[in-house]
Design an enzyme around this catalytic site. Structure first.
Site, PDB file in Angstrom:
ATOM      1  N   HIS A  27       0.819  -1.226   0.000  1.00 60.97           N
ATOM      2  CA  HIS A  27       0.000   0.000   0.000  1.00 60.97           C
ATOM      3  C   HIS A  27       0.849   1.272   0.000  1.00 60.97           C
ATOM      4  O   HIS A  27       0.305   2.378  -0.109  1.00 60.97           O
ATOM      5  CB  HIS A  27      -0.933   0.033   1.212  1.00 60.97           C
ATOM      6  CG  HIS A  27      -1.970  -1.041   1.212  1.00 60.97           C
ATOM      7  ND1 HIS A  27      -2.821  -1.248   0.155  1.00 60.97           N
ATOM      8  CD2 HIS A  27      -2.292  -1.986   2.152  1.00 60.97           C
ATOM      9  CE1 HIS A  27      -3.633  -2.260   0.434  1.00 60.97           C
ATOM     10  NE2 HIS A  27      -3.324  -2.724   1.635  1.00 60.97           N
ATOM     11  N   ASP A  76      -2.809 -10.649  -2.195  1.00 60.80           N
ATOM     12  CA  ASP A  76      -3.336 -10.152  -0.926  1.00 60.80           C
ATOM     13  C   ASP A  76      -4.837  -9.893  -1.064  1.00 60.80           C
ATOM     14  O   ASP A  76      -5.336  -9.630  -2.163  1.00 60.80           O
ATOM     15  CB  ASP A  76      -2.607  -8.848  -0.579  1.00 60.80           C
ATOM     16  CG  ASP A  76      -2.872  -8.374   0.837  1.00 60.80           C
ATOM     17  OD1 ASP A  76      -2.067  -8.684   1.725  1.00 60.80           O
ATOM     18  OD2 ASP A  76      -3.891  -7.676   1.049  1.00 60.80           O
ATOM     19  N   ASP A 114      -4.238 -12.867   3.782  1.00 56.72           N
ATOM     20  CA  ASP A 114      -5.398 -12.349   4.513  1.00 56.72           C
ATOM     21  C   ASP A 114      -6.699 -12.523   3.739  1.00 56.72           C
ATOM     22  O   ASP A 114      -7.736 -12.014   4.159  1.00 56.72           O
ATOM     23  CB  ASP A 114      -5.197 -10.878   4.889  1.00 56.72           C
ATOM     24  CG  ASP A 114      -4.745 -10.018   3.729  1.00 56.72           C
ATOM     25  OD1 ASP A 114      -4.464 -10.559   2.645  1.00 56.72           O
ATOM     26  OD2 ASP A 114      -4.659  -8.792   3.904  1.00 56.72           O
TER      27      ASP A 114
END
Length: 353
Positions: A170, A206, A296
Site C-alpha cells: 500500500h 493479498d 489475509d
C-alpha cells in the site's frame, strides 16, 4: 525444488515495529500487524534454509520512493517524541489528524507546516498506520530482506521467500498507509530489473489491492502489475483503487490488470483469477516474477472479506510456480496467527512443487 528447499530470507529487526494500536473511523482498535507474525511464519517453515538479510544501500529504495518520504519516516518517531505528544495527549505514536487535500488547497500554493502533527498528513494517507521508535528500523530491514531475496535468485536459486514485515504494497512513491511504510515488492521488482531482467511481473494475491505498487509502476511498461482482491467498490480498502478499468497510463498502458472479486468469494473463483493472472504473466514477456503474498484472503483472517483456504493458496502457488520464472515471494498481509504460518507454507509448497 520443494517448499522445504526454498530459501527463507529474514531479519530479526523486522520485529522492532510495534504500532500498539490503530485508529479506525476515530476509534482506537488493537493492532493486528504484530511482531508475532514473524515468529509464527518461521515456526511453520522450520526445516527450510534460513538466510539472514544483508544490508543494502539506498539506491533501489530511492528509485521507487521519494527521498523526502524516506527522510520523514526515518526521523518521524524522534520528532514526535521531541514534540511532547505523549505528555500532551497521551499519544506516543506518530499519527496524522490533518490532511492537505485538494479540498483544502483549492489551487493555492501551501506553505509547508512546521509542527510535526501538521506535517504527518502530507505523507500518511490514513489514521491506521502509526509510527513508533521501531518502525523505521523494521521497515528498512524488510527492504533488506526483499533485496537479499533478489540476490539469492540472481545467484541461481529459482525461488526465494522474503519474510518481510511490516508489509509494503500500500506504500506509494510519496506516501504510506494501510499498515505499509516502504514498498518491499516494488523494491524487489526494481532489484530484478537491475539484475538484468528487462521485464518483471508482479502478481499480488493479498486480500486488498496493492494501490502503492500499482501507483509506482503506473506509467512503466517494464514492470507489469496484476492483482486479485476484494472489490473496493464494496467498501473495502483502498476504496479508490483496484477497479477493473485501471490498466495503466502512458507507456504503462496495458501493463496493469485488476481482478476484483465479490465479498465471500471462495477457492473456485479466486483460483480461477490467479490462473488468469498466471496466463497474463506468461504472455507478457516477463523473465522474472515477484509475488506479493498476502494470506489475509483466508476465511479466519480478521481483515478478510474472502473465503480462501490453505488448498486455495497451494493451488495459487502451483499456478505461479508453474510459470518456471525466477521468483521472489514477498510477504504482505495475513493476521490470523493460528493459521498464518500454515497458509504461507501451503503457498510455498505449491510454488515449489
Amino acid at each position: 525444488m520443494t517448499a522445504s528447499s526454498i530459501p527463507v530470507v529474514w531479519s530479526p529487526d523486522t520485529r522492532f515495529h510495534d504500532p500498539k494500536h490503530e485508529i479506525w473511523v476515530g476509534a482506537t482498535t488493537p493492532a493486528v500487524e504484530v511482531a508475532e507474525r514473524v515468529d509464527t511464519i518461521l515456526a511453520a517453515l522450520a526445516g527450510s534454509p534460513l538466510r539472514d538479510a544483508r544490508a543494502h544501500g539506498d539506491e533501489l529504495l530511492a528509485a521507487v520512493h521519494d527521498p523526502e518520504l524516506l527522510a520523514f519516516l526515518e526521523g518521524a518517531a524522534e520528532a514526535w517524541t521531541a514534540g511532547g505528544y505523549a505528555e500532551l495527549v497521551g499519544q506516543d505514536r506518530v499519527v496524522p489528524y490533518f490532511f492537505p487535500t485538494e479540498a483544502l488547497l483549492q489551487g493555492m500554493p501551501p506553505t509547508p507546516a512546521v509542527a510535526t502533527h501538521g506535517r504527518v498528513g502530507r505523507w500518511c494517507y490514513d489514521t491506521m498506520t502509526l509510527v513508533g521508535p521501531g518502525t523505521w528500523p523494521a521497515a528498512r530491514a524488510a527492504v533488506d530482506v526483499a533485496l537479499t531475496a533478489v540476490d539469492v535468485v540472481a545467484a541461481g536459486e529459482r525461488t526465494a521467500y522474503a519474510l518481510c514485515r511490516p508489509p509494503g504494497h500500500h506504500a506509494t512513491r510519496s506516501g504510506y498507509g494501510g499498515s505499509c511504510y516502504l514498498n518491499n515488492a516494488a523494491v524487489a521488482a526494481e532489484g530484478l530489473r537491475r539484475a538484468g531482467h528487462e521485464r518483471v511481473a508482479i502478481v499480488d494475491v493479498d486480500a486488498h489491492h496493492g494501490n502503492g505498487t500499482q501507483a509506482i509502476f503506473w506509467q512503466r511498461p517494464d514492470v507489469r502489475y496484476g492483482s486479485v482482491h476484494v472489490d473496493p467498490a464494496a467498501g473495502w480498502f483502498p476504496h479508490l483503487f483496484g477497479h477493473a478499468h485501471e490498466t495503466g497510463a502512458g507507456a504503462g498502458e496495458g501493463a496493469n490488470l485488476n481482478l476484483p472479486l465479490a465479498e465471500g468469494t471462495g477457492d473456485g473463483p479466486w483460483v480461477e483469477a490467479v490462473e488468469r493472472l498466471a496466463s497474463w504473466v506468461s504472455g507478457s514477456g516477463a523473465s522474472a516474477l515477484v509475488v506479493s503474498l498476502g494470506v489475509d484472503a483466508a476465511a479466519d483472517d480478521p481483515e478478510s472479506p474472502l473465503l480462501v483456504t490453505a488448498e486455495g493458496y497451494r493451488s495459487a502457488g502451483a499456478l505461479l510456480g508453474g510459470l518456471g520464472l525466477p521468483a521472489v515471494v514477498v510477504q504482505e498481509g495475513g493476521y490470523h496467527l493460528p493459521s498464518l504460518g500454515g497458509l504461507v507454507a501451503a503457498y510455498l509448497e505449491g510454488h515449489g512443487s
